[in-house]
Design a protein around this motif. Structure first.
Motif: not given
Length: 305
Positions: A285-287, A259-274, A178-180, A217-220
């Motif tokens: 999930l995100s699509a 559009p980047m659409i999230n199943q949950g909240k819109k908040t994202v984080v960037v991997d601190s390693k790469d 459904r998300l996809v 939610s929508v990634v902003t």
């Protein structure tokens, strides 16, 4: 010297300008190319409160530019088709990345992601909770039930085309499917809202309103962008916003709707390693779906999908 052959000095100067080569680089005289275009823009009243602005001339493409972007799009779409054929359980994402690079280079292009600001691979492959910029790896193996975004940008003869698609690996959950599906519909609604002589916010509202209506939610923090003569150009394309706001959309503009659409909240984080991989903070999930589109005199044309 107020009148020569029945023409005022102001009229003569205007006449000479109209016979100069057009600013768009087409090689045509201004009067035969963008004179009417500029006149129409000058007649539009803008609402500063809504952030309505004119597009800078540097992002308006002439006929040659558009044909070159289309050619890059053909190669880009071929690379996405190849990636689609490789998506199945047990395949590592580095294998897909290698195939994409070989395909693009064999057709005289360059995978634009490779070495872009240090990105180490030829495309982005983002799985499940990864929103975007997933780095392909031999250690990342596709498995039954995954949802996967493959994002490819091709440079061909100095021009860029950019698109991404979602894939479902084997049988996926109803929630994932459904998300996809809804995310693709968000993109399609955004493209349908992209009309000449309307505003960028129309795209944003069409995408965001549809996502919210379905409980997503929508990634902003990230969004679409102008593309063509460079990888990333003006304008920034938000996928949540108010109709009638932002930059005027005019024929010759090329941009991505992604559009980047999230199943949950819109908040994202960037991997601190790469310092590349973007994930949902809540690990839900995100699509994402993406197409490069051209604003035409009558609507839009898809240049890469």
């Amino acid at each position: 010297m107020g009148n020569i052959l029945g023409k005022s000095l102001k009229e003569i100067v205007h006449f000479m300008q109209r016979n100069e080569l057009c600013w768009c680089g087409s090689g045509k005289k201004y009067k035969k190319c963008h004179a009417d275009f500029d006149e129409r823009i000058s007649e539009i009243k803008y609402n500063a409160f809504k952030g309505q602005v004119r597009p800078p001339k540097k992002i308006i493409n002439n006929k040659h530019d558009i044909e070159m972007i289309k050619a890059a799009g053909v190669v880009n779409d071929g690379a996405l088709d190849l990636a689609a054929s490789l998506i199945k359980p047990g395949v590592d994402t580095a294998t897909i990345d290698d195939a994409v690079r070989e395909f693009i280079e064999s057709r005289g292009g360059y995978p634009s992601c490779l070495n872009y600001e240090g990105f180490p691979k030829s495309c982005c492959i983002s799985i499940n909770e990864v929103v975007c910029h997933g780095i392909p790896s031999k250690k990342t193996i596709l498995k039954e039930g995954d949802i996967v975004n493959v994002d490819i940008t091709t440079t061909l003869n100095g021009y860029y085309a950019d698109a991404s698609r979602m894939f479902m690996v084997g049988e996926v959950s109803e929630e994932a499917e459904r998300l996809v599906r809804v995310t693709k519909e968000c993109m399609e609604r955004g493209i349908a809202a992209a009309k000449p002589w309307h505003f960028l916010g129309d795209i944003s509202a069409a995408c965001g309103d549809y996502a919210h209506a379905h409980g997503y939610s929508v990634v902003t923090d990230l969004g679409g962008h102008g593309v063509g003569k460079d990888f990333h150009l003006e304008p920034f394309v938000a996928h949540e916003g108010e109709a009638g706001t932002g930059m005027l959309l005019v024929p010759g503009m090329v941009l991505t709707v992604e559009p980047m659409i999230n199943q949950g909240k819109k908040t994202v984080v960037v991997d601190s390693k790469d310092n590349w991989t973007v994930r949902t903070k809540d690990n839900k999930l995100s699509a994402q779906w993406e197409k490069t589109i051209l604003i035409t005199e009558t609507g839009t044309e898809v240049l890469s999908s």
